[in-house]
Design an enzyme around this catalytic site. Structure first.
Site, short mmCIF file in Angstrom:
data_model
loop_
_atom_site.label_atom_id
_atom_site.label_comp_id
_atom_site.label_asym_id
_atom_site.label_seq_id
_atom_site.Cartn_x
_atom_site.Cartn_y
_atom_site.Cartn_z
N TYR A 69 0.76 -1.09 0.04
CA TYR A 69 0.07 0.00 0.10
C TYR A 69 0.88 1.35 -0.06
O TYR A 69 0.36 2.47 -0.17
CB TYR A 69 -0.85 0.09 1.06
CG TYR A 69 -1.88 -1.09 1.29
CD1 TYR A 69 -2.14 -1.90 0.35
CD2 TYR A 69 -2.65 -1.31 2.42
CE1 TYR A 69 -3.05 -3.20 0.41
CE2 TYR A 69 -3.57 -2.21 2.56
CZ TYR A 69 -3.65 -3.02 1.56
OH TYR A 69 -4.47 -4.44 1.74
N ILE A 245 -12.42 -5.08 8.33
CA ILE A 245 -11.58 -3.90 8.39
C ILE A 245 -12.25 -3.14 7.15
O ILE A 245 -11.47 -2.98 6.41
CB ILE A 245 -10.10 -4.25 8.04
CG1 ILE A 245 -10.00 -5.68 6.95
CG2 ILE A 245 -9.54 -5.05 9.32
CD1 ILE A 245 -8.73 -5.83 6.52
N LYS A 247 -12.74 0.15 5.04
CA LYS A 247 -11.80 1.40 4.75
C LYS A 247 -12.68 2.52 4.53
O LYS A 247 -13.76 2.41 3.82
CB LYS A 247 -10.95 1.08 3.51
CG LYS A 247 -10.35 2.41 3.09
CD LYS A 247 -11.14 3.02 1.81
CE LYS A 247 -10.37 4.41 1.38
NZ LYS A 247 -11.24 4.75 0.22
N ARG A 253 -16.58 9.68 8.18
CA ARG A 253 -17.38 8.09 8.22
C ARG A 253 -16.74 7.28 9.32
O ARG A 253 -17.14 6.18 9.46
CB ARG A 253 -17.28 7.64 6.67
CG ARG A 253 -18.06 8.37 5.91
CD ARG A 253 -17.75 7.86 4.43
NE ARG A 253 -18.77 8.41 3.50
CZ ARG A 253 -18.70 8.35 2.16
NH1 ARG A 253 -17.84 7.54 1.69
NH2 ARG A 253 -19.63 8.75 1.48
P1 NAP Z 1 -14.20 -1.49 1.43
O1 NAP Z 1 -13.87 -1.37 2.91
O2 NAP Z 1 -15.17 -2.89 1.27
O3 NAP Z 1 -15.00 -0.28 0.82
C1 NAP Z 1 -14.36 0.99 1.03
C2 NAP Z 1 -15.41 1.87 0.32
O4 NAP Z 1 -16.43 2.15 0.83
C3 NAP Z 1 -14.66 3.27 0.05
O5 NAP Z 1 -14.93 3.50 -1.53
C4 NAP Z 1 -15.27 4.16 0.89
O6 NAP Z 1 -15.36 5.52 0.58
C5 NAP Z 1 -16.53 3.63 0.85
N1 NAP Z 1 -17.02 3.53 2.35
C6 NAP Z 1 -16.63 3.49 3.61
N2 NAP Z 1 -17.50 3.79 4.55
C7 NAP Z 1 -18.34 4.42 4.06
C8 NAP Z 1 -19.82 4.98 4.70
N3 NAP Z 1 -19.79 4.85 5.87
N4 NAP Z 1 -20.67 5.44 3.80
C9 NAP Z 1 -20.41 5.31 2.23
N5 NAP Z 1 -19.32 4.90 1.87
C10 NAP Z 1 -18.23 4.30 2.66
O7 NAP Z 1 -12.91 -1.78 0.68
P2 NAP Z 1 -11.45 -1.92 0.62
O8 NAP Z 1 -10.61 -0.70 1.03
O9 NAP Z 1 -11.01 -2.68 -0.61
O10 NAP Z 1 -11.32 -3.01 1.90
C11 NAP Z 1 -11.09 -2.84 3.24
C12 NAP Z 1 -9.54 -3.05 3.71
O11 NAP Z 1 -9.38 -4.35 3.40
C13 NAP Z 1 -8.39 -2.34 2.69
O12 NAP Z 1 -8.47 -0.94 2.85
C14 NAP Z 1 -7.46 -3.25 3.18
O13 NAP Z 1 -6.71 -2.71 4.33
C15 NAP Z 1 -7.83 -4.26 3.38
N6 NAP Z 1 -7.48 -5.18 2.05
C16 NAP Z 1 -6.96 -6.43 2.03
C17 NAP Z 1 -6.72 -7.07 0.63
C18 NAP Z 1 -5.55 -8.02 0.85
O14 NAP Z 1 -5.36 -8.50 -0.46
N7 NAP Z 1 -5.30 -8.68 1.81
C19 NAP Z 1 -7.36 -6.66 -0.17
C20 NAP Z 1 -8.29 -5.52 -0.45
C21 NAP Z 1 -8.49 -4.88 0.90
P3 NAP Z 1 -14.54 6.62 1.22
O15 NAP Z 1 -13.18 6.11 1.46
O16 NAP Z 1 -14.63 7.84 0.23
O17 NAP Z 1 -15.29 6.73 2.69
#
Ligand code: NAP
Length: 296
Positions: A69, A245, A247, A253
């Protein structure tokens, strides 16, 4: 104070006051893992320190990052600058599969610890399985770091159950971190973590934001005075060994994604959300992933 600020303050207060037993941290492999962590994928390093400090202020005690990241320095800075003591914060990072060999992995772990500027990490994950290096080799090589306590626990990410079982022959794993949301139920890995007393960390719990446009999840949310993301997190955390977790890059938010302790899903809500899982939609499937995913 604006209306938004008042609502955030109220959400943060509720989040810290309401902690039903099913949201209590999980003790596993010598570590205590808070059930809700802050995901930091795609948050650039310069923005991260203030966000992490704010997250810790409103009640988060768990932050997820990765060498890939490129924001470990910012995450570490936020942790170090926070008034929350280091030992109360659970920090996860990950090394890339290109550094999974015994010759590289110890150096990779130290590089992350140095980039974070911390004395130890709470959980170190292999980010993706390596097509070239057996998991037994990687995790045997990490054992001395675990024994020294600079890596408090280890785990695998994006690994099917068969590969996790191989790593378990040489080491104790705390967690498997995989894509998990209402469209991808991960039954096989849930069975494995229950049998092996590990945790399943749900990454992309909001399916990268898709849940907020889902009519089923939004209608269930409307019934409880919650948003679709809060409904999703509540559904994910019904399973006793699950960690989430979510994001957000938006400080406003942060409290909302913690504020899930004051409502329960009804059995019919759970049935409707479970039905979304029949679609088995996976949004992370990069070309370097060579292992067959679990079928269910
Ligand atoms: P996610 O948490 O499923 O979704 C994030 C999205 O949701 C962003 O567009 C965010 O926009 C939006 N969001 C968050 N809270 C919100 C709310 N209360 N209202 C409206 N929209 C909201 O996606 P992700 O970041 O892919 O996954 C979460 C974490 O998992 C990552 O950050 C990372 O740490 C981990 N991850 C790990 C892997 C792996 O290979 N191990 C892969 C992917 C992810 P805003 O930011 O604009 O609020």
């Amino acid at each position: 104070m604006t209306n938004d600020q008042t609502q955030n303050r109220q959400a943060a207060d509720r989040a810290s006051m309401t902690s039903p037993p099913e949201l209590a941290p999980l003790d596993v492999a010598g570590v205590r893992i808070p059930r809700i962590g802050l995901g930091t994928f795609r948050i650039p390093s310069p923005e991260v320190p203030a966000l992490v400090r704010r997250a810790l202020e409103v009640g988060y005690r768990h932050v997820d990052t990765a060498m890939m990241y490129k924001n470990e320095p910012g995450v570490g800075q936020g942790v170090r600058e926070s008034s929350v003591p280091r030992h109360e914060i659970f920090v996860t990072t990950k090394f890339p599969h290109s550094l999974a060999s015994a010759a590289d992995v110890v150096g990779a772990a130290w590089a992350s610890i140095r980039a974070l500027g911390l004395e130890y990490v709470d959980l170190l994950l292999m980010h993706w399985p390596s097509p070239d290096v057996p998991p037994e080799e990687t995790f045997e090589a990490l054992e001395p770091l675990v024994a020294d306590g600079v890596v408090r626990s280890v785990g695998m990410s994006n690994a099917p159950a068969a590969l996790v079982r191989r790593a378990l022959t040489v080491t104790r794993l705390a967690a498997v971190q995989v894509e998990h949301h209402p469209y991808l139920p991960q039954e096989t890995l849930h069975e494995l973590v229950a049998a092996e007393e590990m945790v399943l960390t749900a990454y992309a719990p909001f399916a990268e934001g898709r849940v907020f446009a889902d009519p089923v999840l939004t209608s269930i949310g409307a019934k409880h005075g919650k948003n679709a993301g809060q409904v999703t997190l509540r559904w994910l955390l019904r399973k006793p060994r699950t960690v989430v977790i979510p994001k957000t890059a938006r400080p406003d938010r942060l409290p909302l994604n913690l504020d899930i302790g004051d409502f329960e899903l009804d059995p019919e809500d759970v049935e409707r959300i479970d039905a979304l899982g029949l679609s088995r939609r996976r949004f992370f499937d990069p070309p370097w992933q060579r292992f067959a995913w679990d079928e269910r």
